[in-house]
Enzyme design. Structure first.
Site, short mmCIF file in Angstrom:
data_model
loop_
_atom_site.label_atom_id
_atom_site.label_comp_id
_atom_site.label_asym_id
_atom_site.label_seq_id
_atom_site.Cartn_x
_atom_site.Cartn_y
_atom_site.Cartn_z
CG ASN A 9 -1.70 1.25 1.41
OD1 ASN A 9 -1.80 2.06 0.49
ND2 ASN A 9 -2.29 1.42 2.59
CE LYS A 11 -0.21 3.38 4.78
NZ LYS A 11 -0.29 3.53 6.21
CG HIS A 93 -6.01 2.19 5.06
ND1 HIS A 93 -5.64 3.13 5.98
CD2 HIS A 93 -4.97 1.32 4.96
CE1 HIS A 93 -4.42 2.83 6.43
NE2 HIS A 93 -3.99 1.74 5.81
CD GLU A 95 -3.14 5.71 6.67
OE1 GLU A 95 -3.08 5.73 5.43
OE2 GLU A 95 -2.24 5.21 7.38
CD GLU A 164 -3.79 -2.18 7.33
OE1 GLU A 164 -2.67 -2.45 6.88
OE2 GLU A 164 -4.37 -1.11 7.10
N GLY A 170 2.08 2.39 10.83
CA GLY A 170 3.07 3.45 10.69
C GLY A 170 3.74 3.86 11.99
CB SER A 208 4.65 -1.63 12.29
OG SER A 208 4.27 -0.27 12.48
P1 PGA Z 1 2.51 0.37 7.74
O1 PGA Z 1 1.07 0.61 7.07
O2 PGA Z 1 3.04 -0.93 7.20
O3 PGA Z 1 3.32 1.55 7.32
O4 PGA Z 1 2.30 0.31 9.21
C1 PGA Z 1 0.18 -0.44 6.82
C2 PGA Z 1 -1.07 0.10 6.20
O5 PGA Z 1 -1.52 1.17 6.60
O6 PGA Z 1 -1.65 -0.52 5.29
#
Ligand code: PGA
Length: 246
Positions: A9, A11, A93, A95, A164, A170, A208
């Site tokens: 992903n 982003k 997601h 976010e 998640e 993140g 992460s």
């Molecule tokens: P990350 O993000 O691996 O940077 O923690 C995962 C995601 O948001 O899909």
């Protein structure tokens, strides 16, 4: 036996030239013993579909509209994604749920719109730190999943679910394999109540994931791969995670 799936992903990252070398780096890391998908921002899909044509790394997007078409300025429909060769789309997601106030129902409708165009939705669920600390993880996950199972009904077995935990995204604070497995087992049990195919469905962990922790996470009985954010932006790291999906 479920084949593992590793999804990058990106982003809101990337530039045309840098994307090309990232993708080449990923392709150079093959063969992979798992399915690999790259979910890129919309403007880059045209470039990437040309590069990935005929390759065994699939293309995905990071969102789609719940609507088929029409007066929805700024939205991108699932049929447009299908036309650009996207085989997967991330929906719900955390976010997007937070930044765009996406409800469980909207997320489920996006999943339905994707399936109608033959695009596999990767539906994200996960609790915040406050919810986990208040002992609400199971209730939150149940609520998020049931909106999707309700809307998709007998088609639920065509989706991928990504667990998640919001506190792990993140942050460098990965869920322990036991924490992640516990939620994955819960998800699979809930799916088994609505579809005879729950044991064939792929449930991804995201939050992460790195080249160092991927193998232990992916070896849990109900974890079928990962949704990878930060670590998908570096070819060597992402390739190492894909190799952990053997
Ligand atoms: P990350 O993000 O691996 O940077 O923690 C995962 C995601 O948001 O899909």
């Amino acid at each position: 036996m479920r084949r593992k799936l590793v999804v990058g992903n990106w982003k809101m990252h990337g530039k045309r030239e840098a994307n090309t070398s990232l993708i080449e780096g990923i392709l150079n890391g093959r063969p992979f013993a798992c399915d690999v998908v790259v979910c890129a921002p919309f403007p880059f899909l045209g470039d990437l579909v040309a590069i990935l044509e005929g390759q065994d790394v699939a293309l995905g997007a990071q969102d789609c509209s719940a609507h088929e078409q029409g007066a929805h300025t700024g939205e991108v429909s699932a049929s447009m994604l299908a036309e650009f060769g996207c085989r997967y789309v991330i929906v719900g997601h955390s976010e997007r749920r937070a930044d765009h106030h996406e409800s469980h129902k909207i997320v489920a409708d996006k999943g339905k719109a994707a399936l109608a165009e033959g695009v596999t939705p990767i539906v994200c669920v996960g609790e915040t730190l406050a919810q986990r600390e208040a002992g609400q993880t199971e209730a939150v996950i149940t609520c998020q999943l049931s909106a999707v199972t309700h809307t998709l009904a007998q088609h639920i077995d065509r989706v991928v679910i990504a667990y998640e935990p919001v506190w792990a995204i993140g942050t460098g604070k990965t869920a322990t394999p036991a924490q992640a497995q516990a939620v994955h087992a819960l998800l699979r049990a809930q799916l088994a109540a609505v579809t005879p195919h729950a044991s064939e469905m792929r449930l991804l962990y995201g939050g992460s994931v790195t080249a160092d922790n991927a193998r232990t996470l992916f070896s849990q009985p109900d974890i079928d791969g990962g949704l990878i954010g930060g670590a998908s932006l570096k070819a060597s790291e992402f390739v190492a995670i894909c190799k952990a999906g053997a």
